[in-house]
Design an enzyme around this catalytic site. Structure first.
Site, PDB file in Angstrom:
ATOM      1  N   TYR A 118       0.761  -1.095   0.047  1.00 56.19           N
ATOM      2  CA  TYR A 118      -0.109   0.063  -0.048  1.00 56.19           C
ATOM      3  C   TYR A 118       0.682   0.987   0.085  1.00 56.19           C
ATOM      4  O   TYR A 118       2.046   1.097   0.599  1.00 56.19           O
ATOM      5  CB  TYR A 118      -0.719   0.255   1.256  1.00 56.19           C
ATOM      6  CG  TYR A 118      -1.907  -0.858   1.230  1.00 56.19           C
ATOM      7  CD1 TYR A 118      -3.285  -0.648   0.757  1.00 56.19           C
ATOM      8  CD2 TYR A 118      -2.047  -1.999   2.011  1.00 56.19           C
ATOM      9  CE1 TYR A 118      -4.253  -1.499   0.935  1.00 56.19           C
ATOM     10  CE2 TYR A 118      -2.856  -3.068   1.946  1.00 56.19           C
ATOM     11  CZ  TYR A 118      -4.195  -2.756   1.437  1.00 56.19           C
ATOM     12  OH  TYR A 118      -5.342  -3.354   1.252  1.00 56.19           O
ATOM     13  N   TYR A 173      -0.446 -10.146   0.067  1.00 52.49           N
ATOM     14  CA  TYR A 173       0.463  -9.909   0.998  1.00 52.49           C
ATOM     15  C   TYR A 173       0.587 -10.276   2.414  1.00 52.49           C
ATOM     16  O   TYR A 173      -0.641 -10.839   2.919  1.00 52.49           O
ATOM     17  CB  TYR A 173       0.635  -8.200   1.103  1.00 52.49           C
ATOM     18  CG  TYR A 173      -0.834  -7.392   1.750  1.00 52.49           C
ATOM     19  CD1 TYR A 173      -0.970  -7.543   3.099  1.00 52.49           C
ATOM     20  CD2 TYR A 173      -1.590  -7.037   0.795  1.00 52.49           C
ATOM     21  CE1 TYR A 173      -2.338  -6.835   3.529  1.00 52.49           C
ATOM     22  CE2 TYR A 173      -2.911  -6.685   1.504  1.00 52.49           C
ATOM     23  CZ  TYR A 173      -2.928  -6.402   2.645  1.00 52.49           C
ATOM     24  OH  TYR A 173      -4.073  -5.770   2.943  1.00 52.49           O
ATOM     25  N   ARG A 208      -2.949 -12.340   3.107  1.00 54.64           N
ATOM     26  CA  ARG A 208      -4.179 -11.985   2.586  1.00 54.64           C
ATOM     27  C   ARG A 208      -4.130 -11.951   1.089  1.00 54.64           C
ATOM     28  O   ARG A 208      -3.522 -12.159   0.457  1.00 54.64           O
ATOM     29  CB  ARG A 208      -4.432 -10.406   2.829  1.00 54.64           C
ATOM     30  CG  ARG A 208      -4.281  -9.626   4.056  1.00 54.64           C
ATOM     31  CD  ARG A 208      -5.495  -9.896   5.088  1.00 54.64           C
ATOM     32  NE  ARG A 208      -6.767 -10.318   4.432  1.00 54.64           N
ATOM     33  CZ  ARG A 208      -7.708  -9.506   4.008  1.00 54.64           C
ATOM     34  NH1 ARG A 208      -7.710  -8.062   4.325  1.00 54.64           N
ATOM     35  NH2 ARG A 208      -8.941  -9.923   3.662  1.00 54.64           N
ATOM     36  N   HIS A 219      -7.053  -8.429  -2.867  1.00 55.32           N
ATOM     37  CA  HIS A 219      -8.335  -7.681  -2.269  1.00 55.32           C
ATOM     38  C   HIS A 219      -8.428  -6.261  -2.593  1.00 55.32           C
ATOM     39  O   HIS A 219      -7.297  -5.542  -2.638  1.00 55.32           O
ATOM     40  CB  HIS A 219      -8.868  -8.059  -1.105  1.00 55.32           C
ATOM     41  CG  HIS A 219      -7.819  -7.431   0.081  1.00 55.32           C
ATOM     42  ND1 HIS A 219      -6.793  -8.030   0.131  1.00 55.32           N
ATOM     43  CD2 HIS A 219      -8.124  -6.292   0.794  1.00 55.32           C
ATOM     44  CE1 HIS A 219      -6.058  -7.123   1.279  1.00 55.32           C
ATOM     45  NE2 HIS A 219      -7.021  -6.149   1.455  1.00 55.32           N
ATOM     46  N   HIS A 246     -10.445  -2.842  -1.393  1.00 55.27           N
ATOM     47  CA  HIS A 246     -11.539  -2.110  -0.369  1.00 55.27           C
ATOM     48  C   HIS A 246     -12.376  -1.630  -1.113  1.00 55.27           C
ATOM     49  O   HIS A 246     -11.916  -0.980  -1.836  1.00 55.27           O
ATOM     50  CB  HIS A 246     -10.690  -1.534   0.820  1.00 55.27           C
ATOM     51  CG  HIS A 246      -9.658  -2.363   1.438  1.00 55.27           C
ATOM     52  ND1 HIS A 246     -10.150  -2.879   2.665  1.00 55.27           N
ATOM     53  CD2 HIS A 246      -8.367  -2.860   1.203  1.00 55.27           C
ATOM     54  CE1 HIS A 246      -8.998  -3.567   3.122  1.00 55.27           C
ATOM     55  NE2 HIS A 246      -8.007  -3.374   2.184  1.00 55.27           N
TER      56      HIS A 246
HETATM   57  O1  LIG Z   1      -8.153  -5.131  10.492  1.00 56.00           O
HETATM   58  C1  LIG Z   1      -6.924  -5.747  10.395  1.00 56.00           C
HETATM   59  O2  LIG Z   1      -6.236  -5.901  11.221  1.00 56.00           O
HETATM   60  C2  LIG Z   1      -6.296  -5.864   8.742  1.00 56.00           C
HETATM   61  C3  LIG Z   1      -5.251  -6.435   8.420  1.00 56.00           C
HETATM   62  C4  LIG Z   1      -4.942  -6.541   7.101  1.00 56.00           C
HETATM   63  C5  LIG Z   1      -5.781  -6.172   6.329  1.00 56.00           C
HETATM   64  O3  LIG Z   1      -5.449  -6.338   4.879  1.00 56.00           O
HETATM   65  C6  LIG Z   1      -6.933  -5.620   6.496  1.00 56.00           C
HETATM   66  O4  LIG Z   1      -7.765  -5.190   5.555  1.00 56.00           O
HETATM   67  C7  LIG Z   1      -7.425  -5.536   8.004  1.00 56.00           C
END
Ligand SMILES: O=C(O)c1ccc(O)c(O)c1
Length: 240
Positions: free
Chosen positions: A106, A145, A155, A158, A160
């Protein structure tokens, strides 16, 4: 005309307290929830038709890129329709997205992942749904990642999503996954969703019909805002 906000279907939305998703533990309410009737502060909301979006706001390939450059990665189109629980289009809603780059990093000061930043990719976009509820973004497929939920957790790729419908109570924040990704079944966040069909609705399907030959592959992601509508439709009895 205003209507009651319909409460969430508790069996479909993930519970707030899910210890396998560690950060949910401190974030989740410690006491039983209290329910209030909705009031104008939930039943009203901003309208976005007047907002002047930039021409590239829904084009993440170009909206952060230097002149003549384009983001690195698999070029994709994410499109679909925003629908209410009766399958009717929701026009004029603001859809915002944010995501990691193709390497899984990111553009955020707290992201220290080894993968390189792409100087031509910011990772944010927005658009407003059309009269038929449709929307589309151009972007790169985000990379998977690692995250510190456990010793070796990744993860799935994805994107958001944040959706502002027609009232503040119609806000939805969620994540879209990609068809065929084996990490979805291993993801503690995705797996907090108790209902398999509800998880499937967060997975965008490959859509060859919208693919641009020799340019970009397409994924379709329809978003259904269930149970939070402000406006009552004629065929929907009060209280349903
Ligand atoms: O809420 C979290 O901790 C969290 C961690 C990693 C992510 O990719 C996410 O979307 C949320």
């Amino acid at each position: 005309m205003t209507g009651r906000l319909i409460p969430r279907e508790a069996g479909i939305h993930p519970p707030a307290f899910t210890p396998t998703y560690k950060t949910s533990v401190l974030r989740s309410p410690q006491r039983a929830l209290i329910s209030f009737d909705s009031s104008p502060s939930e039943e009203t909301g901003p309208t976005f038709g007047h907002v002047k979006l930039g021409a590239l706001d829904n084009d993440l390939l170009l909206n952060y890129a230097r002149p003549g450059a384009s983001a690195i990665g698999e070029r994709i189109i994410v499109h679909g329709r925003l629908l209410d629980e009766n399958g009717r289009p929701i026009p004029g809603a603001l859809i915002e997205i944010w995501q990691a780059n193709a390497g899984g990093r990111y553009r955020h000061k707290k992201d220290g992942y080894l993968a390189a930043l792409d100087p031509d990719f910011g990772g944010c976009g927005r658009t407003i749904t059309g009269e038929d509820g449709s929307y589309a973004f151009r972007t790169v497929k985000p990379g998977a990642y690692p995250w510190p939920n456990g010793p070796n957790e990744w993860r799935p790729a994805h994107i958001h999503f944040s959706i502002f419908g027609h009232s503040f109570g119609q806000r939805l924040i969620s994540q879209m996954y990609f068809e065929g990704d084996p990490l979805i079944a291993r993801c503690p966040i995705a797996q907090t969703i108790p209902d398999k069909a509800a998880l499937d609705r967060l997975i965008a399907g490959l859509d060859m019909s919208e693919t641009k030959p020799m340019d970009a592959i397409a994924y379709r992601f329809d978003i259904v805002l269930r149970g939070h509508r402000q406006t009552l439709f004629e065929n929907r009895p009060e209280g349903m």
